[in-house]
Scaffold this motif. Structure first.
Motif, PDB file in Angstrom:
ATOM      1  N   ILE A   1       0.856  -1.511  -0.340  1.00  0.00           N
ATOM      2  CA  ILE A   1       0.103   0.500   0.022  1.00  0.00           C
ATOM      3  C   ILE A   1       1.182   0.935  -0.413  1.00  0.00           C
ATOM      4  O   ILE A   1       2.047   0.931   0.563  1.00  0.00           O
ATOM      5  CB  ILE A   1      -0.489   0.048   1.365  1.00  0.00           C
ATOM      6  N   SER A   2       0.516   1.958  -1.149  1.00  0.00           N
ATOM      7  CA  SER A   2       1.923   3.326  -0.924  1.00  0.00           C
ATOM      8  C   SER A   2       1.149   4.737  -0.008  1.00  0.00           C
ATOM      9  O   SER A   2       0.201   4.549   0.767  1.00  0.00           O
ATOM     10  CB  SER A   2       1.063   3.981  -2.373  1.00  0.00           C
ATOM     11  N   LEU A   3       2.508   4.667   0.675  1.00  0.00           N
ATOM     12  CA  LEU A   3       2.781   5.922   1.629  1.00  0.00           C
ATOM     13  C   LEU A   3       2.806   7.417   0.945  1.00  0.00           C
ATOM     14  O   LEU A   3       4.156   7.096  -0.026  1.00  0.00           O
ATOM     15  CB  LEU A   3       4.249   5.192   2.577  1.00  0.00           C
ATOM     16  N   ARG A   4       2.019   8.150   1.862  1.00  0.00           N
ATOM     17  CA  ARG A   4       3.364   9.974   1.160  1.00  0.00           C
ATOM     18  C   ARG A   4       3.345  10.211   2.457  1.00  0.00           C
ATOM     19  O   ARG A   4       3.667  10.173   3.638  1.00  0.00           O
ATOM     20  CB  ARG A   4       1.750   9.915   0.495  1.00  0.00           C
ATOM     21  N   ASN A   5       4.766  11.216   2.617  1.00  0.00           N
ATOM     22  CA  ASN A   5       5.527  11.816   3.208  1.00  0.00           C
ATOM     23  C   ASN A   5       4.300  13.218   3.607  1.00  0.00           C
ATOM     24  O   ASN A   5       4.548  13.357   2.456  1.00  0.00           O
ATOM     25  CB  ASN A   5       7.117  11.922   3.539  1.00  0.00           C
ATOM     26  N   VAL A   6       4.986  13.317   4.653  1.00  0.00           N
ATOM     27  CA  VAL A   6       3.831  14.409   5.109  1.00  0.00           C
ATOM     28  C   VAL A   6       4.689  14.995   6.016  1.00  0.00           C
ATOM     29  O   VAL A   6       5.493  14.325   6.793  1.00  0.00           O
ATOM     30  CB  VAL A   6       2.713  14.378   5.769  1.00  0.00           C
ATOM     31  N   ALA A   7       4.790  16.864   6.564  1.00  0.00           N
ATOM     32  CA  ALA A   7       4.970  17.630   7.242  1.00  0.00           C
ATOM     33  C   ALA A   7       4.581  17.005   8.779  1.00  0.00           C
ATOM     34  O   ALA A   7       3.928  16.365   8.784  1.00  0.00           O
ATOM     35  CB  ALA A   7       5.028  18.570   7.474  1.00  0.00           C
ATOM     36  N   ALA A   8       5.408  16.339   9.369  1.00  0.00           N
ATOM     37  CA  ALA A   8       4.249  16.608  10.962  1.00  0.00           C
ATOM     38  C   ALA A   8       3.607  17.573  11.418  1.00  0.00           C
ATOM     39  O   ALA A   8       2.085  17.421  11.870  1.00  0.00           O
ATOM     40  CB  ALA A   8       6.183  16.145  11.993  1.00  0.00           C
ATOM     41  N   SER A   9       3.877  18.936  10.912  1.00  0.00           N
ATOM     42  CA  SER A   9       3.207  19.779  11.706  1.00  0.00           C
ATOM     43  C   SER A   9       1.745  19.805  10.505  1.00  0.00           C
ATOM     44  O   SER A   9       0.549  20.449  11.782  1.00  0.00           O
ATOM     45  CB  SER A   9       3.598  21.299  11.074  1.00  0.00           C
TER      46      SER A   9
END
Length: 177
Positions: free
Chosen positions: A97-105
């Motif tokens: 399953i694909s994951l997307r990198n997001v800003a922690a904030s």
């Protein structure tokens, strides 16, 4: 070190967020359906990640693979529980399953609102400060910072707190005994 956060849509109202800040990994699994929301969270000391996490859909649920500077870890997400596996799982038929990198904030944290006073018929209950009344029976627990030793009175009709000398409720007008 900036925290790395990845998010995956697991389908059927389920989302997975995985965050790594230094040596700590926090896994949050949320399930939303009509009128309900469940959330499980696990925090593990897995070390610094050496690669992006991978999520696999299995017949029973999901497997999360995390490669750290120590070793590979496998976490099972199944039946609303998160568990760290002690050995490498059999991955036959696994679908990535694909994951997307997001800003922690940008991670949305749900705000928990304080409980409103509960009322049912002639019964009322309030959490802060703890007070409960049902008809003539009244109970309250003062907090340690409370200096008042008086027991509060409540209207039998609407549950509103009334003064010791009140003869009628200021909310509903009912006669107080």
């Amino acid at each position: 070190m900036i925290a790395m956060t990845y998010v995956a849509d697991l389908g059927q109202g389920q989302t997975l967020a995985i965050e790594n800040a230094r040596t700590q990994t926090v896994i949050t699994w949320e399930t939303k359906s009509a009128g309900q929301q469940q959330s499980q969270q696990m925090s593990l000391s897995l070390g610094q990640w050496s690669a992006s996490p991978i999520v696999f859909r299995m017949s029973f649920g999901f497997i999360l693979q995390i490669e750290s500077n120590q070793r590979a870890y496998y976490i099972r997400l199944q039946a609303n529980s998160i568990s760290l596996l002690s050995e490498v799982p059999l991955m036959l038929g696994a679908q990535e399953i694909s994951l997307r990198n997001v800003a922690a904030s940008s991670m949305k944290v749900s705000e928990i609102k304080p409980l409103e006073p509960l009322r049912m018929g002639n019964m009322s209950m309030q959490m802060e400060p703890m007070q409960m009344s049902m008809g003539e029976m009244k109970m309250s627990m003062a907090t340690s910072s409370s200096s008042s030793s008086a027991i509060a009175r409540y209207c039998r009709n609407c549950g509103r707190e009334v003064g010791d000398r009140d003869r009628f409720c200021s909310q509903c007008g009912a006669k107080l005994s």
